[in-house]
Design an enzyme around this catalytic site. Structure first.
Site, short mmCIF file in Angstrom:
data_model
loop_
_atom_site.label_atom_id
_atom_site.label_comp_id
_atom_site.label_asym_id
_atom_site.label_seq_id
_atom_site.Cartn_x
_atom_site.Cartn_y
_atom_site.Cartn_z
N ASP A 168 -10.88 -4.64 -3.52
CA ASP A 168 -10.34 -3.14 -2.11
C ASP A 168 -10.91 -1.85 -2.97
OD1 ASP A 168 -8.05 -1.83 -1.23
OD2 ASP A 168 -6.86 -2.81 -1.86
N HIS A 201 -8.24 -5.68 0.55
CA HIS A 201 -6.68 -4.64 0.99
C HIS A 201 -5.95 -5.46 1.20
CE1 HIS A 201 -4.69 -1.38 0.73
NE2 HIS A 201 -4.59 -0.89 1.93
N SER A 204 0.67 -1.19 0.25
CA SER A 204 -0.27 -0.11 0.50
C SER A 204 0.73 0.90 -0.22
CB SER A 204 -1.03 0.09 1.01
OG SER A 204 -1.83 0.76 0.69
#
Length: 238
Positions: free
Chosen positions: A184, A211, A124
């Site tokens: 996500d 995610h 991320s």
């Protein structure tokens, strides 16, 4: 002090997501670590910028952990902030990248003291940060403090902070594995797809989940094939 490279395994530096740290990211990669344990040793590093507590409700969408149980506030760290009041959201278009240079120093120091590393895995915001490091390395590959031979970017995306934009004109030639989920809600797959043209030697692992780092059967094969290729490259150089 840098360690001695093991030709039978890959040594991979790991960069966590926003509102995580080295320990919490390690805990969240248990299934992935089990898959790759015969092929790689993972070393986790913590970002230097402490993230302020969320105002009011838990699960703010600015957090990489928005779909998970929030971490202890005191342990939440980030690679940079998109606003001067120590706030970060991946979708922000701003001129602010507070804490970015300090994070570059932390990663350079980790590579110097705990390396050499064969590759870097990042999640991320960590993956967005790694994409910037890749471009910096590409501009000066022989003298860069960021020495590694491949990258794995999970739920990566392009930084939208203006000081970073010039770096995306640099094509990254390092082998790369890009992992992102169809559902996500924190980093939409379209944001991850925006990164792909920046890489010339890439493998794409798209999964149906959200995610997190996926670790079921189909993903296992993609990881092991990619890492086996990186091991072969490593052996050919030694």
């Amino acid at each position: 002090m840098a360690g001695v490279a093991d030709a039978t395994k890959l040594k991979i530096l790991c960069l966590h997501g926003y509102r995580q740290n080295a320990q919490t990211f390690r805990e969240r990669t248990g299934a992935f670590r089990k898959i790759i344990k015969s092929r790689a040793e993972l070393v986790f590093v913590t970002a230097p910028n402490r993230v302020p507590p969320l105002p009011g409700e838990e699960g703010d969408k600015s957090a990489d952990t928005a779909t998970d149980t929030p971490e202890k506030q005191a342990d939440q760290m980030g690679w940079w902030f998109s606003r001067k009041d120590d706030y970060y959201m991946a979708q922000d278009y701003t001129d602010c990248c507070k804490g970015y240079k300090e994070s570059l120093d932390v990663v350079a120091q980790a590579i110097k003291e705990q390396g050499p590393f064969d590759g870097v895995l990042a999640f991320s915001q960590g993956a967005a940060f790694l994409s910037l490091i890749c471009a910096l390395r590409e501009q000066n590959p022989s003298d860069s403090p960021f020495q590694f031979d491949f990258v794995i970017l999970v739920a990566g995306f392009k930084s939208r902070q203006s000081p970073h934009q010039d770096l995306y004109s640099t094509k990254v030639s390092l082998p790369s594995l890009h992992v992102f989920g169809d559902t996500d809600k924190v980093i939409q797959k379209e944001m991850s797809e925006e990164l792909l043209p920046c890489y010339t030697d890439k493998v794409i692992l798209q999964h149906p989940g959200g995610h997190f780092i996926p670790a079921s059967g189909p993903q296992k094969k993609a990881y092991t094939q990619f890492l086996d290729q990186m091991l072969e490259r490593k052996k050919s150089r030694t």
